[in-house]
Design an enzyme around this catalytic site. Structure first.
Site, PDB file in Angstrom:
ATOM      1  N   HIS A   1      -0.062   4.512   7.379  1.00 37.80           N
ATOM      2  CA  HIS A   1       0.605   5.113   6.220  1.00 37.80           C
ATOM      3  C   HIS A   1       1.094   6.537   6.467  1.00 37.80           C
ATOM      4  CE1 HIS A   1      -2.263   2.034   4.740  1.00 37.80           C
ATOM      5  NE2 HIS A   1      -1.176   1.637   4.101  1.00 37.80           N
TER       6      HIS A   1
ATOM      7  N   SER B   1       0.809  -1.222   0.000  1.00 33.68           N
ATOM      8  CA  SER B   1       0.000   0.000   0.000  1.00 33.68           C
ATOM      9  C   SER B   1       0.844   1.275   0.000  1.00 33.68           C
ATOM     10  CB  SER B   1      -0.925   0.013   1.220  1.00 33.68           C
ATOM     11  OG  SER B   1      -0.173  -0.146   2.411  1.00 33.68           O
TER      12      SER B   1
ATOM     13  N   ASP C   1      -2.662   7.977   8.187  1.00 31.06           N
ATOM     14  CA  ASP C   1      -3.618   7.142   8.903  1.00 31.06           C
ATOM     15  C   ASP C   1      -2.843   6.188   9.808  1.00 31.06           C
ATOM     16  OD1 ASP C   1      -2.647   5.101   7.325  1.00 31.06           O
ATOM     17  OD2 ASP C   1      -4.486   4.801   6.182  1.00 31.06           O
TER      18      ASP C   1
END
Ligand SMILES: *[C@@H]1O[C@H](CO)[C@@H](O)[C@H](O)[C@H]1NC(C)=O
Ligand SMILES: *[C@@H]1O[C@H](CO)[C@@H](O)[C@H](O)[C@H]1NC(C)=O
Length: 364
Positions: free
Chosen positions: A332, A41, A329
């Site tokens: 990340h 991600s 978040d």
């Protein structure tokens, strides 16, 4: 008449800019012909939008600082490392492999670079299995790309193209996080060193496979100190970093660096750049003011203690001072953090980047 003349003038200016942009970005005048991206991600630019998975980011408040405030599937408030690397190299961000329509000239798209990165991916197939394109699956898809290029261009020109291209790897964090989270009791679990050794052993086979499919310039972005992500801090009473997880990151980064050195001496015509993300990010966390940060613990977007109890979903709250947060978040980094890290990977020096930086790797 005057307004007609005026709009013609604007029109040709747009045409001129379009031409210039095409020649700068579209026709291979970047530092390398193309960028092929593998990872999780931290690099996903939309592959997971095409999967049935819980691991998605194509909804607000993700993308709030992305051009057009668009939630593109990036796990970020804005751009991610893949975008910043593309900018530095002067090439377009490689599009998600799964977004390339089968009706289009796929070979042409493949020639300009592709991203296989998928949120949740790990080195091990068991990491978030069924929820992402695992690293092995990403390599399977790359093998299709390789086959198409060889068929279209012929073997030697395809090899030539690939040998000049950059292959980027941002993978490993999810394997480490799963190890830390796994509930099996201490004496059933492998030790951190045993676990990292098993990751490196898989990675050895995976990187060799990619080498055998033409890759010669490898840029490896190590994992950050995963124990310092808000999600793991939140679980510590003192809100400090998770010690075991940070130790795993150090072992992993060390293992990857040794593996790359081993492959280079074994294979000869392979070059690499390794970025010690753990040390770089720990430096921001320990001396935030020196790097323009003021919040190193809490996530910007989320809910609960440190905004780390709940992911960044539409009902979550988010901060307005995103530029001074390290984390977007609970897992990340913000766009600011990603940009700063990538700049160091690109132009930095030892001991953070070695044996050469990505700029030097591109110029070989
Ligand atoms: C597809 O793209 C490749 C690479 O740019 C080109 O050589 C080929 O002629 C194209 N094929 C078609 C059918 O347009
Ligand atoms: C929580 O932080 C403290 C440092 O204050 C550390 O000693 C402890 O190991 C941490 N807990 C975990 C689970 O890492």
């Amino acid at each position: 008449m005057a307004s007609l003349f005026y709009s013609r003038g604007v029109g040709s200016c747009v045409l001129f800019l379009g031409w210039w942009w095409f020649h700068l970005m579209g026709s291979g005048e970047g530092m390398v012909p193309a960028m092929y991206v593998f990872g999780d991600s931290l690099a996903d630019v939309g592959n997971n939008n095409h999967l049935e998975t819980l691991l998605k980011a194509n909804f607000p408040h993700n993308g709030i600082d992305y051009p057009g405030r668009k939630a593109t599937g990036r796990f970020s408030n804005g751009k991610n490392s893949a975008d910043f690397l593309a900018e530095k190299l002067g090439v377009p961000t490689s599009p998600p492999y799964l977004s390339i329509p089968s009706s289009s000239n796929r070979t042409d798209a493949f020639l300009h670079g592709v991203s296989f990165a998928s949120g949740g991916a790990g080195i091990l197939d068991s990491t978030n299995s069924g929820q992402c394109l695992t690293f092995n699956k990403q390599i399977d898809y790359y093998s299709t790309v390789y086959g198409a290029l060889v068929q279209q261009l012929g073997s030697a020109p395809a090899q030539e193209h690939l040998s000049k291209s950059i292959f980027v790897f941002i993978i490993g964090s999810n394997d480490l996080l799963n190890y830390v989270k796994s509930s099996s009791s201490k004496n059933l679990k492998s030790t951190p060193q045993q676990f990292v050794d098993s990751l490196i052993s898989s990675l050895r086979g995976q990187l060799k496979r990619i080498y055998n499919l033409g890759a010669r310039k490898l840029a490896f972005i190590g994992t950050g100190p995963v124990g310092c992500c808000p999600s793991l801090r939140h679980q510590n009473k003192t809100k400090d970093c998770n010690v075991e997880a940070d130790y795993l990151s150090v072992l992993y980064d060390r293992g990857v660096a040794a593996l790359l050195q081993e492959l280079k001496s074994q294979l000869g015509d392979m070059s690499y750049s390794f970025f010690d993300t753990s040390s770089a990010l720990l430096e921001y966390i320990q001396k935030p003011a020196a790097y323009g940060f003021s919040e190193v613990k809490a996530a910007c977007c989320g809910l609960g203690d440190l905004n780390a109890k709940i992911a960044c979903i539409p009902i979550s709250t988010y901060c307005s001072n995103r530029k001074d947060h390290i984390f977007w978040d609970f897992y990340h980094p913000t766009e600011t953090t990603a940009g700063l890290l990538l700049s160091t990977a690109f132009d930095g020096t030892q001991p953070l980047v070695y044996p050469i930086n990505i700029r030097q790797l591109s110029a070989l």
